[in-house]
Design a protein around this motif. Structure first.
Motif, PDB file in Angstrom:
ATOM      1  N   LEU A 102      50.214  32.497  30.063  1.00 52.39           N
ATOM      2  CA  LEU A 102      51.193  33.294  30.432  1.00 52.39           C
ATOM      3  C   LEU A 102      50.674  34.182  31.954  1.00 52.39           C
ATOM      4  O   LEU A 102      49.705  34.334  31.960  1.00 52.39           O
ATOM      5  CB  LEU A 102      51.501  34.694  29.601  1.00 52.39           C
ATOM      6  N   TYR A 103      51.771  34.346  32.772  1.00 56.16           N
ATOM      7  CA  TYR A 103      51.527  34.884  33.920  1.00 56.16           C
ATOM      8  C   TYR A 103      50.779  36.288  33.755  1.00 56.16           C
ATOM      9  O   TYR A 103      49.965  36.561  34.687  1.00 56.16           O
ATOM     10  CB  TYR A 103      52.747  34.930  34.754  1.00 56.16           C
ATOM     11  N   PHE A 104      51.349  36.841  32.785  1.00 58.17           N
ATOM     12  CA  PHE A 104      51.008  38.252  32.605  1.00 58.17           C
ATOM     13  C   PHE A 104      49.186  38.394  32.415  1.00 58.17           C
ATOM     14  O   PHE A 104      48.791  39.402  33.132  1.00 58.17           O
ATOM     15  CB  PHE A 104      51.472  38.986  31.491  1.00 58.17           C
ATOM     16  N   PHE A 105      48.772  37.367  31.764  1.00 63.44           N
ATOM     17  CA  PHE A 105      47.369  37.308  31.603  1.00 63.44           C
ATOM     18  C   PHE A 105      46.329  36.803  32.778  1.00 63.44           C
ATOM     19  O   PHE A 105      45.132  37.105  32.862  1.00 63.44           O
ATOM     20  CB  PHE A 105      46.778  36.572  30.415  1.00 63.44           C
ATOM     21  N   GLY A 106      47.040  35.866  33.533  1.00 62.76           N
ATOM     22  CA  GLY A 106      46.391  35.091  34.616  1.00 62.76           C
ATOM     23  C   GLY A 106      45.162  34.435  34.176  1.00 62.76           C
ATOM     24  O   GLY A 106      45.098  33.827  32.921  1.00 62.76           O
ATOM     25  N   ASP A 107      44.079  34.557  34.646  1.00 65.07           N
ATOM     26  CA  ASP A 107      42.882  33.667  34.211  1.00 65.07           C
ATOM     27  C   ASP A 107      41.778  34.736  33.605  1.00 65.07           C
ATOM     28  O   ASP A 107      40.490  34.222  33.500  1.00 65.07           O
ATOM     29  CB  ASP A 107      42.243  33.111  35.626  1.00 65.07           C
ATOM     30  N   ARG A 108      41.926  35.914  33.525  1.00 59.80           N
ATOM     31  CA  ARG A 108      41.317  36.857  32.935  1.00 59.80           C
ATOM     32  C   ARG A 108      40.772  36.486  31.509  1.00 59.80           C
ATOM     33  O   ARG A 108      39.384  37.136  31.083  1.00 59.80           O
ATOM     34  CB  ARG A 108      41.796  38.469  32.989  1.00 59.80           C
ATOM     35  N   LEU A 109      41.382  35.999  30.850  1.00 61.59           N
ATOM     36  CA  LEU A 109      40.780  35.523  29.404  1.00 61.59           C
ATOM     37  C   LEU A 109      40.400  33.913  29.117  1.00 61.59           C
ATOM     38  O   LEU A 109      40.278  33.492  28.238  1.00 61.59           O
ATOM     39  CB  LEU A 109      41.976  35.865  28.315  1.00 61.59           C
ATOM     40  N   LYS A 110      40.073  33.366  30.358  1.00 58.32           N
ATOM     41  CA  LYS A 110      39.857  31.866  30.201  1.00 58.32           C
ATOM     42  C   LYS A 110      38.387  31.679  30.514  1.00 58.32           C
ATOM     43  O   LYS A 110      37.695  32.577  31.349  1.00 58.32           O
ATOM     44  CB  LYS A 110      40.447  31.032  31.293  1.00 58.32           C
TER      45      LYS A 110
END
Length: 621
Positions: A314-322
């Motif tokens: 999702l665009y909302f999360f971006g890459d912060r949880l990858k």
């Protein structure tokens, strides 16, 4: 021979006739100030709007900017007045009047004109107040009954702000005026005449090239003389465009999204999947009356594939949880409390429960084969789904189910019917799953208010609300009326100050432009008189005036439109993404431009009428 008082009244009359658009603007500004200030002292507004204090603070904050702009507008008009009356003031000084006496008389004229505008604006503001209050009540779906209530506090506050702006402008120009000598006033007059003469010498060249060149030369000379004014006007217009777009966003949210996000009257979440809701139903039935209700479970099967996919895509999360490989990293989620928005496991619902809820909304029920499922998801998230999700086969015990279709009906998926999504599966497939939590959904005969929901058991437990993160009300116990009052209080607290400052800035901006154009009528009159002598008719001259004024009005509008459009589109794009509104990105700026252009055209017509009146004055006598 005129007395000093007679001279004052005559000058006031001439000032109003010379600058009718400016006089109209001051009436309009005072009218708007009184209407919005009345809301600060209305007990009804404070009772209805839970965030009334926030609105008071924001209106007070924008008033600071309004005062600064008004002082600048009044000061600018005073400077224009001194330039226009430089010969008159020089004669007063030659006749022996001291500059302080001339200034006192000028201040008296100014305050008399301001008082006249205030009285007219106050009367009109009392009427406008009821229109603003009617809009306010309409936002809360309440009926507004006109009452002749008079808020003297609003009158006093408006008068203090209004006359403070005049006094501040007079104080600012006093120092400049008292330093002027007769020679400097004469130089100012000669400078004006010199400019006019140099322009007159070029008239023959303009005429030889046709009307279009004549219009262009006229506009070009005006642009060179008021570069700062044009950019200041453009800046105010840009603020009006952006402010209006924000007001339209919030208005659209109030009008549409509450019903979409919260279609049911009451929803109650409980972490215990074996709980019955007898207590809640008894309270509802006795206080509001139950038309329809349904108790059900949401299920899970120890899988979190969908949640993990959403966290990563999702665009909302971006890459912060990858992680480095682009996969979901649970350790990062533990450090990001604000983004822990999904349940531990994917959420499922029985087909029979889904159809019961659709029936409560009056929607068509669906059917599934034993190897099919439906992904019920928020509409704003559907465009972000990939083929991986659309073609995914899920396993429920011994059954493998494939996706029949995606459904985006309004279904309240802010934690009750899943967080953002829920898989709708055949009842038989759910027998192999584990009940996750329980939900009560009801439609009532009367609105359910906060005093009723406070009597429910509130178990937040494992409650999650999904990826909505802007202007969202989330709670395990959800009553639509309570949500509506809470959200609209917040939204209205922002909406009205934005609308207020946008209207004031728009009026000031166009007034500055109109004031400058009206100040050039003396110069333009000689040009048009020359055209008349060369054989042009009054109708042909009027057409040239229409075009000249239209170009002058279009220039600052076009300059302001480019940055205003870019900023508004950026804001509306983010707003739609955050709230899930079902609308176009350009909708808000188009709506704001619609009413801005309406006001713009009204001012243009006024300027055009009075400009032509000054051009033709005396010719037909």
């Amino acid at each position: 021979m005129l007395s000093l008082n007679g001279l004052t009244y005559r000058n006031v009359k001439e000032n109003i006739a010379r600058e009718p658009v400016y006089f109209f603007t001051m009436i309009l500004i005072e009218m708007l100030m009184l209407a919005f200030n009345s809301m600060l002292f209305s007990k009804d507004v404070q009772e209805i709007c839970q965030e009334g204090f926030i609105m008071d603070v924001l209106i007070g904050f924008v008033t600071i900017f309004i005062i600064a702009v008004m002082v600048w507008l009044i000061y600018y008009m005073m400077r224009q007045s001194f330039k226009y009356r430089s010969k008159e003031i020089s004669l007063y000084m030659l006749f022996g009047l001291k500059q302080k006496e001339i200034y006192r008389n000028y201040a008296k004229e100014t305050m008399l004109m301001a008082t006249l505008a205030f009285v007219i604006g106050a009367a009109a503001g009392e009427m406008l107040k009821h229109f603003v209050m009617a809009i306010f009540y309409r936002m809360f779906r309440l009926d507004y009954v006109i009452e002749m209530n008079f808020y003297y506090q609003a009158i006093i506050l408006t008068a203090l702000i209004y006359f403070f702006c005049y006094i501040a402008a007079l104080a600012k120009i006093r120092k400049k005026f008292l330093r002027l000598t007769i020679n400097e006033l004469s130089q100012l007059e000669r400078t004006n005449e010199k400019n006019k003469a140099s322009k007159a010498n070029r008239t023959r060249k303009w005429l030889l090239s046709g009307n279009r060149l004549f219009i262009w030369r006229s506009v070009e000379s005006e642009i060179k003389s008021i570069k700062k004014i044009i950019f200041f006007v453009s800046f105010l217009l840009m603020i009006s465009i952006v402010g209006s777009s924000v007001a339209m966003m919030y208005t659209d949210y109030e009008n549409n999204q509450i019903d979409a996000e919260y279609p049911y009257d009451v929803m109650v979440y409980h972490e215990n999947p074996d709980l019955n809701f007898n207590k809640e139903k008894e309270i509802l039935d006795s206080s509001s009356g139950i038309k329809q209700s349904h108790e059900y479970n949401i299920y899970q099967n120890q899988s979190s594939y969908m949640n993990n996919w959403l966290y990563c895509n999702l665009y909302f999360f971006g890459d912060r949880l990858k992680d480095k490989n682009g996969e979901f990293d649970e350790s990062k989620l533990e450090k990001e409390d604000d983004y822990d928005v999904y349940y531990t496991y994917d959420t499922y619902m029985k087909l029979s429960d889904y159809n019961a809820l659709l029936k409560m909304l009056g929607k068509e029920q669906i059917s599934l084969k034993k190897d099919e499922y439906v992904l019920q998801i928020k509409q704003r998230l559907e465009p972000e789904l990939s083929d991986t999700i659309l073609n995914r086969v899920i396993t429920c015990g011994n059954e493998k189910l494939h996706c029949k279709n995606i459904s985006t009906v309004d279904f309240e998926q802010n934690g009750h019917n899943g967080a953002d999504y829920v898989f709708v599966i055949p009842d038989e497939a759910a027998q192999n799953m584990t009940p996750y939590y329980s939900v009560l959904t009801a439609m009532t005969r009367k609105p359910v208010t906060e005093d009723i929901t406070d009597r429910f058991d509130d178990d937040s437990g494992n409650f999650r609300y999904g990826s909505n993160h802007s202007i969202l009300y989330t709670s395990p116990v959800l009553a639509k009326k309570e949500v509506e009052i809470s959200l609209k209080s917040t939204v209205t607290a922002v909406l009205f100050p934005f609308a207020y400052v946008s209207l004031i800035f728009l009026c000031v901006a166009i007034s500055l432009l109109a004031a400058h154009l009206m100040s050039t009528t003396k110069t333009n009159k000689k040009r048009y008189d020359l055209l008349m002598k060369m054989g042009m008719t009054k109708k042909e001259i009027d057409i040239i005036i229409h075009r000249q004024l239209a170009i002058n009005y279009l220039i600052p509008l076009v300059i302001s439109l480019i940055p205003g459009w870019i900023i508004s589109i950026k804001m509306s794009t983010q707003f739609i993404l955050d709230t899930g509104l079902h609308t176009s990105y350009v909708r808000y700026i188009l709506l704001s431009l619609l009413w801005i252009l309406t006001v713009y055209i009204i001012y243009f017509i006024m300027t055009d009428v009075f400009f032509r009146r000054n051009i033709h004055y005396g010719r037909e006598r």
